[in-house]
Design a protein around this motif. Structure first.
Motif, PDB file in Angstrom:
ATOM      1  N   PRO A 804       0.800  -1.234   0.000  1.00  0.00           N
ATOM      2  CA  PRO A 804       0.000   0.000   0.000  1.00  0.00           C
ATOM      3  C   PRO A 804       0.835   1.289   0.000  1.00  0.00           C
ATOM      4  CG  PRO A 804       0.091  -0.910   2.213  1.00  0.00           C
ATOM      5  CD  PRO A 804       0.825  -1.881   1.324  1.00  0.00           C
ATOM      6  N   ILE A 805       2.145   1.176   0.125  1.00  0.00           N
ATOM      7  CA  ILE A 805       2.997   2.363   0.205  1.00  0.00           C
ATOM      8  C   ILE A 805       3.196   2.931  -1.197  1.00  0.00           C
ATOM      9  CG2 ILE A 805       5.255   3.266   0.906  1.00  0.00           C
ATOM     10  CD1 ILE A 805       5.457   0.800   2.780  1.00  0.00           C
ATOM     11  N   SER A 806       2.979   4.227  -1.346  1.00  0.00           N
ATOM     12  CA  SER A 806       3.201   4.881  -2.640  1.00  0.00           C
ATOM     13  C   SER A 806       4.655   4.691  -3.066  1.00  0.00           C
ATOM     14  CB  SER A 806       2.887   6.370  -2.525  1.00  0.00           C
ATOM     15  OG  SER A 806       3.204   7.038  -3.728  1.00  0.00           O
ATOM     16  N   PRO A 807       4.906   4.321  -4.311  1.00  0.00           N
ATOM     17  CA  PRO A 807       6.284   4.035  -4.738  1.00  0.00           C
ATOM     18  C   PRO A 807       7.286   5.128  -4.399  1.00  0.00           C
ATOM     19  CG  PRO A 807       4.749   3.355  -6.441  1.00  0.00           C
ATOM     20  CD  PRO A 807       3.945   4.047  -5.388  1.00  0.00           C
ATOM     21  N   ASN A 808       6.911   6.397  -4.586  1.00  0.00           N
ATOM     22  CA  ASN A 808       7.866   7.479  -4.339  1.00  0.00           C
ATOM     23  C   ASN A 808       8.185   7.672  -2.864  1.00  0.00           C
ATOM     24  OD1 ASN A 808       8.243   8.288  -7.069  1.00  0.00           O
ATOM     25  ND2 ASN A 808       6.237   9.271  -7.013  1.00  0.00           N
TER      26      ASN A 808
END
Length: 984
Positions: A804-808
């Motif tokens: 769920p963590i945004s790639p950036n």
């Protein structure tokens, strides 16, 4: 030790004699010897006290660091010189025999327990002068000397007269295979040299080597190549120097269930291999003339995607092939752009790009067959970051630029490697900008390349861009930031002072005139000079050689000091070489260098940050005067507009104060973004070198409390990074952290801890940097967000597929959670690393795993990095050491590990020292005590004959450490005092 024992025996004897109560019985000779002995002891004792005793001066701010450091750096220079002298023997091939055409046939055996290849090569050679000797390169192979033959060449018949061979021998040191003949090979004739051999598919990522990956726990093997700079000789006997261009007919035998690719398209259908019914021959079309280091071939079971025109193909593991679509999207467009930019069509009928599981470098420009490590070619939407995407674009553009600059026209020798790498490093930004204009990459050049290389080039142990090399170790040494980033920076400088139109036309003329040939930098200078004179871009009588030799043949770069005369409006400009040892006693081996410097400037009244053609030139002059700056005494002036020139600028105190005043106004953006980044970088580094007081330099950075743009913050983070690494163990470090968080407060609120797909690229990059620093310094909101997001991932069902963590945000979330967590968080991330199929994700996790503060985990991680089958590939060991070395807890652990395990590291990486060189760079970067420096010097002295291409890196590490020690001694108190005054 023998000598020491003899001295002890002498002392025992004298003690016995003098211990007699009945008087002295010593002879005159004995007395003389005794006097000499005591004198030697006194000198030795004095030497030891001078270099190693603690300082006894009552002044706590004065120490013996200087004297110790001077001794160490002198010894380092002596060590480096002796190492280089050892390599000066002639390692160049004779020019009496030149290759014209190779017919290479190779059969690689790609299965466990074998990993060999059978080979055969016919080389049609031209004889330029009578000789009885054919000398070519061959290493790590067994040549069947009974098969070797030399015959006169005739297109009409194979029944030509053989030349009797007297002997063959291997010159192991020079990697030569020498064939001596009884008959004379006549000048003007052609001959065929025919050899058979057996080689080894090594696992050192050089020559013809093996690579592997796993599918459902089953290992799949491939055979691939990496020949630059001197490893084609590991695949087949050849004339392995860039000037020996020839055509190649490659034939590769492959298992029927695999495919092969090479530089050229395959010719006809595959044919059976006699005696190996499960193998097929792939025969490839004859290549254009090219250097051996550009030859490539791969045998694999990879999948392939191709462009609509079917002449541009990408290859990768079946499980990763979909990640190559971005590369396939931009590759043909960048190739087409460069065809237009150079006004020369790409000369080959096809282009292949291959993502390899194991690859030492980032990528390699083999003509028509570019090879990459997976993380620099593959991009997975929703998993990879914006930074990963940019990295793919820049590497693709870099390698495609090489197809002209390096492949079509090749440097005659490695001394001009920078012509290849410097140009491609600049052109990658131009190519990237053509396909992703919204990224504003041309602006980013200054902080990523130009300012980045300044730190290395400020060392006395730097080297000229064009440097004489002979031994392969010396060649590998110059694959560094000087050849790449400095080369790119001076090419960018030419682009600006000539104008882009003149610059491009000059390049086209150069490439057209030298196509399929070799060149030296003078050939490029001649082409650019002719075009510049034709277009009136350069005054008659001045040549590009005259200007650019001062940048390529001299070490270092200048700082231009501007001293304004406020009453008259004039200014005096003075140049000198910028070094980090300014303010100390420096002895150069040659006179102080001077450069041709293009001078550009603007002022508060002009605000012209677009004019980058020089208003004046410093023509290798120490000083010039500008009579009218066009600014009043109350207005600032800024030199080096958009930092297009490769030099730093210092000002008198009044002008610095005028600039600081402007920066602290609401309209600070009147100064161009690039120049705001320049002012920060110049000020902090001028202070670091002792040319500007730190109170002024830190005052320049204070305006950052209102700055939100990426470039100034990027420059600031580099400068603050040096503070952080130097002050982290010093009293008052808390003041530095508090001040940094104060500066970050506004920009942190602006960028926030939430990623948005609609954010511009530079906003995303700013956010990543700001969050990383904020979390590292314990910013409550930052740490809380990072830990929460990581824990949310840990509890997500099937975390390998559902992150769920945004790639950036991954880099800051992963590192922060692992740093403030413990073994549980580390083991979770390690498992994700082992199971992910995305190369860019593996890189992120490898870096994050180095963030833990658990020393035992870091030591285990180091050990796993150099252990077979641990899950960490040899290509990634540098990343592991770099990650641990950037950790305040990990840096001394990594440094001690590399010193104490040198033999193991050498055995693990074999003859390839590229990885070892990078390990030296990362583990020594933070050294700032004389005791660590002493350890490094002892290591260098003990292993000086084993360092190879790491020699120059070790010397630079020692000089950098010495500069760090001096910096702390000279500046710590002043910086602490400023922080106390300016931190509430």
């Amino acid at each position: 030790m023998t000598q020491s024992r003899e001295v002890l025996a002498m002392m025992d004897a004298h003690t016995t004699t003098f211990g007699r109560k009945n008087g002295c019985t010593i002879s005159r000779c004995g007395a003389f010897l005794l006097s000499v002995f005591f004198l030697v002891c006194l000198v030795a004792t004095g030497f030891l006290v001078y270099h190693f005793a603690p300082c006894l001066d009552e002044n706590p701010r004065k120490s013996c660091i200087d004297t110790t450091s001077d001794s160490v750096i002198s010894t380092a220079k002596a060590f480096s010189t002796s190492s280089i002298k050892k390599k000066t023997e002639n390692l160049r091939l004779p020019r009496s025999v030149l290759p014209d055409l190779y017919e290479v046939k190779l059969i690689p055996f790609i299965w466990e327990g074998n990993f060999t290849f059978n080979g055969e090569v016919k080389i049609i050679v031209n004889v330029t002068e009578d000789t009885k000797n054919v000398t070519l390169h061959a290493v790590d192979m067994k040549i069947d000397e009974g098969f070797t033959s030399i015959r006169e060449y005739s297109k009409m018949s194979n029944r030509t007269r053989p030349i009797e061979i007297l002997e063959q021998r291997n010159d192991t040191e020079r990697q030569f295979h020498v064939i001596n003949t009884s008959g004379t090979l006549k000048a003007g004739k052609q001959y065929v040299v025919h050899l058979k051999f057996i080689g080894y598919l090594n696992d050192y990522l050089e020559g013809f080597y093996r690579s592997s990956y796993k599918v459902r726990n089953q290992t799949r093997w491939i055979a691939t190549t990496q020949f630059q700079p001197t490893d084609a000789r590991r695949a087949f006997p050849c004339f392995d120097e860039p000037a020996f261009k020839a055509k190649f007919q490659i034939s590769i035998a492959r298992p029927k269930n695999m495919t092969s690719i090479s530089n050229m398209p395959r010719r006809g259908e595959a044919k059976p291999v006699s005696g190996l019914h499960w193998y097929l021959w792939d025969n490839y079309e004859t290549s254009v003339p090219m250097s051996t280091y550009l030859v490539a071939f791969i045998v694999s079971d990879f999948e392939m995607l191709q462009s609509e025109a079917k002449n541009f193909r990408v290859w990768a593991r079946k499980e990763a092939i979909e990640q190559s679509r971005y590369c396939l999207s931009i590759g043909p467009r960048i190739l087409s752009f460069f065809e237009d930019y150079f006004k020369i069509k790409f000369p080959l009928p096809k282009m292949d790009m291959v993502a390899l599981p194991d690859f030492a470098a980032g990528a390699m420009e083999n003509w028509g067959l570019i090879t990459y490590r997976e993380a620099t070619m593959l991009y997975q939407e929703g998993v990879s970051t914006n930074g990963n995407k940019k990295r793919v674009a820049e590497v693709v553009a870099h390698e495609l630029a090489h197809q002209w600059f390096g492949n079509l026209v090749t440097p005659s020798w490695w001394s001009d490697l920078w012509l290849n790498e410097g140009f491609a490093s600049y052109a990658e930004y131009i190519g990237m900008n053509a396909v992703e204009p919204s990224w504003k990459v041309l602006e980013q050049f200054v902080v990523h390349d130009l300012q980045n290389v300044f730190a290395l080039d400020a060392l006395e142990s730097s080297h000229p861009i064009s440097v004489e090399v002979g031994h392969p170790d010396e060649i590998n040494e110059i694959f560094d930031r000087i050849s790449y980033n400095k080369g790119a920076s001076i090419i960018r400088m030419m682009d600006h002072f000539l104008t882009t139109e003149v610059f491009k036309q000059g390049l086209t003329n150069y490439l057209t005139e030298r196509a399929y040939q070799n060149a030296e930098q003078n050939d490029l200078w001649d082409a650019l000079t002719k075009q510049a004179h034709k277009s009136n871009a350069l005054e008659k009588g001045v040549t590009i050689k005259q200007i650019m030799d001062t940048w390529t043949l001299q070490t270092g770069f200048p700082v231009v000091t501007v001293s304004r005369q406020y009453r008259t409006g004039a200014a005096e400009l003075t140049q000198e070489r910028f070094t980090l040892r300014n303010g100390t006693i420096v002895t150069y081996d040659e006179k102080q260098p001077l450069w041709w410097i293009p001078i550009t400037y603007t002022s508060e009244s002009q605000l012209n940050f677009n004019k980058t053609q020089p208003s004046y030139w410093m023509k290798a002059e120490k000083t010039i005067t500008i009579n009218d700056l066009g600014a009043s005494s109350s207005q600032w002036v800024i030199f080096n507009v958009l930092e297009t020139g490769y030099y730093r600028v210092n000002y008198d105190k009044t002008n610095w104060q005028l600039i600081i005043k402007q920066l602290n106004k609401e309209n600070f953006r009147n100064i161009a973004t690039i120049n705001r980044a320049q002012l920060i970088d110049d000020a902090l580094n001028l202070a670091r070198a002792g040319k500007l007081d730190y109170s002024t330099a830190l005052d320049v950075t204070s305006y950052l409390a209102h700055e939100t743009e990426y470039l100034p913050w990027k420059a600031a983070f580099v400068g603050m990074g040096y503070f952080d690494s130097m002050l982290a163990k010093m009293p008052g470090y808390d003041k530095f952290r508090k001040h940094a968080l104060k500066l970050l407060d506004n920009v942190y609120k602006q960028v926030g801890f939430k990623d948005s797909i609609n954010d511009p690229q530079l906003t995303v990059f700013t956010r990543i940097n700001v969050l990383n620093w904020a979390c590292d310094f314990g910013h409550d909101d930052c740490v809380r967000n990072a830990v929460a997001q990581f824990q949310n991932w840990r509890t997500t069902p099937n975390p390998n597929e559902n992150n769920p963590i945004s790639p950036n945000l991954k880099s800051v979330v992963y590192c922060t959670a692992i740093r403030v967590g413990g073994q549980t968080e580390w083991e979770f991330a390690w498992q994700r690393f082992l199971e992910t199929n995305v190369g860019t994700e593996k890189d992120l996790l490898l870096h994050a795993l180095g963030c833990t503060r658990e020393a035992w985990i870091l030591n285990r991680y180091l050990d796993w990095a150099v252990t077979e089958n641990s899950g960490i590939r040899k290509q990634d060991v540098t990343l592991v050491f770099g990650a641990i070395s950037s950790n305040i807890i990990g840096q001394p652990l990594a440094f001690n590990y590399f010193r104490n395990n040198w033999a193991r590291l050498r055995e693990y990486f074999g003859t390839s020292l590229l990885t070892l060189t990078n390990i030296v760079k990362s583990t020594t970067r933070g050294i700032n005590t004389k005791y660590e420096l002493k350890d490094l010097l002892e290591f260098a002295t003990e292993h000086k004959d084993e360092l190879g291409s790491a020699t120059r890196t070790v010397q630079q590490a020692m000089e950098q450490a010495e500069a760090n020690i001096r910096w702390l001694e000279r500046n710590h108190a002043a910086i602490r005092d400023w922080l106390v005054r300016n931190t509430a």
